[in-house]
Design a protein around this motif. Structure first.
Motif, mmCIF file in Angstrom:
data_model
loop_
_atom_site.group_PDB
_atom_site.id
_atom_site.type_symbol
_atom_site.label_atom_id
_atom_site.label_comp_id
_atom_site.label_asym_id
_atom_site.label_seq_id
_atom_site.Cartn_x
_atom_site.Cartn_y
_atom_site.Cartn_z
ATOM 1 N N THR A 179 1.050 -3.157 -0.977
ATOM 2 C CA THR A 179 1.781 -3.331 -2.235
ATOM 3 C C THR A 179 2.377 -2.007 -2.695
ATOM 4 O OG1 THR A 179 0.284 -5.111 -2.867
ATOM 5 C CG2 THR A 179 1.572 -4.095 -4.630
ATOM 6 N N ASP A 194 6.315 -1.106 -3.362
ATOM 7 C CA ASP A 194 6.768 -0.589 -4.659
ATOM 8 C C ASP A 194 7.581 0.686 -4.492
ATOM 9 O OD1 ASP A 194 6.537 -0.566 -7.715
ATOM 10 O OD2 ASP A 194 5.761 1.416 -7.192
ATOM 11 N N ARG A 196 11.500 1.257 -5.442
ATOM 12 C CA ARG A 196 11.933 2.309 -6.371
ATOM 13 C C ARG A 196 13.040 3.166 -5.765
ATOM 14 N NH1 ARG A 196 8.771 5.021 -9.957
ATOM 15 N NH2 ARG A 196 10.872 5.589 -10.623
#
Length: 408
Positions: free
Chosen positions: A357, A361, A365
Motif C-alpha cells: 500500500t 501511495d 503521489r
C-alpha cells in the motif's frame, strides 16, 4: 493494461542477478499520441551506457544529500552525499580533480599553473597529448562517447565528443567571465563541493575548432539500469527497488539543489556498478538551468509530464518527480504505467504485480496529474515507503533534513 517486456520472466523476488547492458532509443513524445512502451532491447543498442548527449537554464531549490544502505545488499555501506549549499551569487568552486591528465601534463611541459579550482576554461593542452581514445560505448543525438585512458595516470575515462553547431546553447554561471557551452556549464555547477556519489562527474573539458570534448568518470564495472532490468529474468522486488531508487532520488535532488534540471531522468540514464550496486546519473545533454518561471514550448527529454501535453508548459521540480515516479513503477512492474495519452491525462494507474500500500501511495503521489499537488523530491525521501527499515539511520538523517534554503 500491462505493457509486456519481450524477455521471458521467471519472477524470484529474492534474487537480483547482475547482467548485460542494454539501451532504449530515446522516445520523443507526440502531444497527440502516447505509444505504449515495454521494457525491451533496441535492435541496434550499443554494448555500453552512453555517458552524455545535449541541450540546456535555472533557479535553485535546496537541501542535503546522503548515504544509503539496504539489507538487500544492493547498496554498499557508507555512500554519502553531504550537505549541498546552493550555488552562490559569486563563487563557483568545482572540486580540484584527483584526476586531470591536463594537470600532470602541465607540470611536465607547461609552466602555466593548473586552475583546478574552477575549470571554467578548457584545458589548453592538446587533447591527443593527454588521452588515448578506445572503443565507442554510446551515441546519442548530441554526441558520441568512447572509452579512453589517461596517458599519464593510466586510468580509464569516458570521452564524449560533441560537434559544434549553430544551435549550441551557452549559459552564464557564477564565477565565469563569459557564457559557457551549456553541457559544460551544468557539469561545472554539479562539480561544486561537496560532490554527490550518485552522479557521473566531468573531470575536465577541451574545446577544438569544430567540437567540444568532455572527459567523464567511467565507473567500472557498470551497466545501464535499463539493460540491468530488461536482462534480469527475476523481477526486482520492492526492497531492491527501494535501495536503488533512494540513490536515484538523491542524484536527482543534487541536480536541483545545484540549480540544474536534468530533464531526461529515466532508467537508461543511470548506470549501476555491478560490484557495489551503487548507481549514478549520467548524460546531461538535455539539461538546463532551473527556471522559477518554468519552460514553455518543445520538451527536450524522454519523459513528458501531463502538463506539457495540456499547456506546453512544465517546471523542473514537478517534472523531475514525475520522471522518478515512472522509474519506480517500471522497476517493480516491468512495464510503463500508462498505456495511452488518455491514461496519462487521467493518471489512470493500475499494478500488474502485488505491491505494498505504501508503494502504491508513493507512486500515486509522484504521478499526480496536477504538478502543484505532486510530491516534492524532499517528500519522496521522507515518504513511509523509504522509511521501512531498508535505509540506514544515518542515510535517513542526512537525506531528509534539508530545508528549502539549502541550510540545516
Amino acid at each position: 493494461m500491462a505493457l509486456q517486456d519481450p524477455t521471458d520472466y521467471l519472477p524470484d523476488p529474492n534474487v537480483l542477478e547482475p547482467m548485460a547492458l542494454q539501451d532504449l532509443s530515446d522516445h520523443q513524445p507526440d502531444p497527440n499520441v502516447l505509444e505504449p512502451m515495454a521494457l525491451q532491447e533496441p535492435a541496434d543498442s550499443p554494448e555500453h551506457p552512453q555517458f552524455g548527449s545535449s541541450d540546456p537554464d535555472r533557479d535553485p531549490d535546496a537541501s542535503k544529500k546522503t548515504a544509503v544502505v539496504g539489507p538487500s545488499v544492493l547498496v554498499p555501506a557508507g555512500l554519502q552525499d553531504p550537505a549541498d549549499p546552493l550555488p552562490g551569487p559569486s563563487a563557483l568552486d568545482p572540486v580540484a580533480p584527483k584526476f586531470p591528465g591536463a594537470s600532470k601534463h602541465r607540470r611536465i611541459g607547461d609552466q602555466t599553473r593548473f586552475r583546478a579550482a574552477c575549470f571554467t576554461d578548457p584545458t589548453p593542452v592538446p587533447f591527443d597529448e593527454i588521452y588515448e581514445v578506445g572503443e565507442e560505448i554510446g551515441e546519442g543525438g548530441f554526441g558520441t562517447v568512447y572509452e579512453g585512458i589517461s596517458k599519464f595516470l593510466h586510468e580509464q575515462v569516458a570521452i564524449k565528443f560533441i560537434p559544434k553547431c549553430e544551435t549550441d546553447w551557452y549559459i552564464e554561471i557564477p564565477g565565469c567571465s563569459k557564457p559557457l557551452f551549456a553541457e559544460v556549464a551544468v557539469n561545472l555547477l554539479l562539480k561544486r563541493p561537496p560532490l554527490s556519489p550518485y552522479i557521473v562527474h566531468m573531470l575536465e573539458w577541451f574545446e577544438e575548432e569544430d567540437r567540444y570534448i568532455l572527459i567523464l568518470e567511467y565507473p567500472q564495472p557498470c551497466k545501464d539500469l535499463l539493460k540491468f532490468m530488461v536482462n534480469n529474468v527475476q523481477r526486482v522486488n520492492e526492497s531492491q527497488t527501494r535501495s536503488l531508487m533512494y540513490q536515484a532520488v538523491l542524484g536527482a535532488k543534487h541536480c536541483l539543489d545545484r540549480g540544474v534540471f536534468h530533464r531526461d531522468i529515466k532508467l537508461n540514464n543511470f548506470v549501476i556498478n555491478t560490484t557495489t550496486n551503487q548507481i549514478k546519473l549520467i548524460d546531461f545533454g538535455c539539461s538546463d538551468l532551473v527556471k522559477t518561471s518554468g519552460y514553455l514550448g518543445d520538451f527536450t527529454g524522454g519523459v513528458c509530464p501531463p502538463e506539457y501535453y495540456r499547456d506546453l508548459k512544465y517546471e523542473a521540480g514537478p517534472t523531475t518527480v514525475w520522471s522518478l515516479g515512472i522509474m519506480m513503477y517500471t522497476m517493480v512492474c516491468r512495464c510503463q504505467p500508462f498505456n495511452s495519452l488518455e491514461d496519462t491525462m487521467h493518471s489512470s494507474l493500475s499494478f500488474n504485480v502485488r505491491v505494498s500500500t505504501e508503494f502504491q501511495d508513493l507512486i500515486s503521489r509522484c504521478l499526480t496529474y496536477q504538478p502543484t499537488e505532486r510530491a516534492t523530491v524532499e517528500e519522496i525521501l521522507q515518504h513511509e515507503w523509504f522509511q521501512q527499515g531498508h535505509i540506514s539511520e544515518g542515510a535517513q538523517d542526512q537525506g531528509v533534513t534539508g530545508s528549502s534554503d539549502g541550510q540545516e
